[in-house]
Design a protein around this motif. Structure first.
Motif, PDB file in Angstrom:
ATOM      1  N   MET A   1      -0.813   2.728   3.701  1.00  0.00           N
ATOM      2  CA  MET A   1      -0.158   3.536   2.679  1.00  0.00           C
ATOM      3  C   MET A   1       1.358   3.489   2.836  1.00  0.00           C
ATOM      4  O   MET A   1       2.080   3.341   1.866  1.00  0.00           O
ATOM      5  CB  MET A   1      -0.684   4.976   2.777  1.00  0.00           C
ATOM      6  N   ALA A   2       1.833   3.626   4.082  1.00  0.00           N
ATOM      7  CA  ALA A   2       3.274   3.616   4.322  1.00  0.00           C
ATOM      8  C   ALA A   2       3.876   2.260   3.977  1.00  0.00           C
ATOM      9  O   ALA A   2       5.018   2.179   3.502  1.00  0.00           O
ATOM     10  CB  ALA A   2       3.564   3.972   5.776  1.00  0.00           C
ATOM     11  N   GLU A   3       3.116   1.190   4.182  1.00  0.00           N
ATOM     12  CA  GLU A   3       3.617  -0.152   3.870  1.00  0.00           C
ATOM     13  C   GLU A   3       3.791  -0.338   2.360  1.00  0.00           C
ATOM     14  O   GLU A   3       4.741  -0.957   1.907  1.00  0.00           O
ATOM     15  CB  GLU A   3       2.648  -1.203   4.429  1.00  0.00           C
ATOM     16  N   LYS A   4       2.864   0.230   1.570  1.00  0.00           N
ATOM     17  CA  LYS A   4       2.978   0.148   0.110  1.00  0.00           C
ATOM     18  C   LYS A   4       4.197   0.911  -0.384  1.00  0.00           C
ATOM     19  O   LYS A   4       4.915   0.453  -1.277  1.00  0.00           O
ATOM     20  CB  LYS A   4       1.721   0.692  -0.555  1.00  0.00           C
ATOM     21  N   ILE A   5       4.427   2.072   0.193  1.00  0.00           N
ATOM     22  CA  ILE A   5       5.591   2.868  -0.202  1.00  0.00           C
ATOM     23  C   ILE A   5       6.878   2.134   0.163  1.00  0.00           C
ATOM     24  O   ILE A   5       7.821   2.073  -0.632  1.00  0.00           O
ATOM     25  CB  ILE A   5       5.539   4.265   0.442  1.00  0.00           C
ATOM     26  N   LYS A   6       6.899   1.560   1.356  1.00  0.00           N
ATOM     27  CA  LYS A   6       8.093   0.828   1.799  1.00  0.00           C
ATOM     28  C   LYS A   6       8.374  -0.359   0.886  1.00  0.00           C
ATOM     29  O   LYS A   6       9.514  -0.595   0.484  1.00  0.00           O
ATOM     30  CB  LYS A   6       7.903   0.351   3.237  1.00  0.00           C
TER      31      LYS A   6
END
Length: 76
Positions: free
Chosen positions: A1-6
């Motif tokens: 999830m954090a990678e998609k936001i980044k």
């Protein structure tokens, strides 16, 4: 999830930076145009100023069209 936001934030940052750089080039081109027309009018008169303005705009629109076509070209 954090990678998609980044990746989404980085994509938006890239779009914004491209927009600001393009806007900056546009402002610089308008200032250069005004300075050129003013200098030509002061130095050579109205007719040379008009000819210089048309030549400047012809080159400017050529490069704008070239940039537009290259940025929207479909690469396969």
């Amino acid at each position: 999830m954090a990678e998609k936001i980044k990746s989404a934030v980085m994509a938006e940052a890239r779009k914004i930076s491209v927009a600001l750089v393009t806007w900056g080039f546009g402002v610089a081109a308008m200032v250069a145009y005004c300075v050129l027309v003013f200098w030509l009018k002061q130095s050579f008169g109205i007719y040379v100023s008009m000819a210089g303005a048309m030549v400047f705009l012809a080159f400017a629109f050529f490069f704008i069209d070239l940039w537009w076509r290259l940025s929207h070209k479909k690469y396969e």
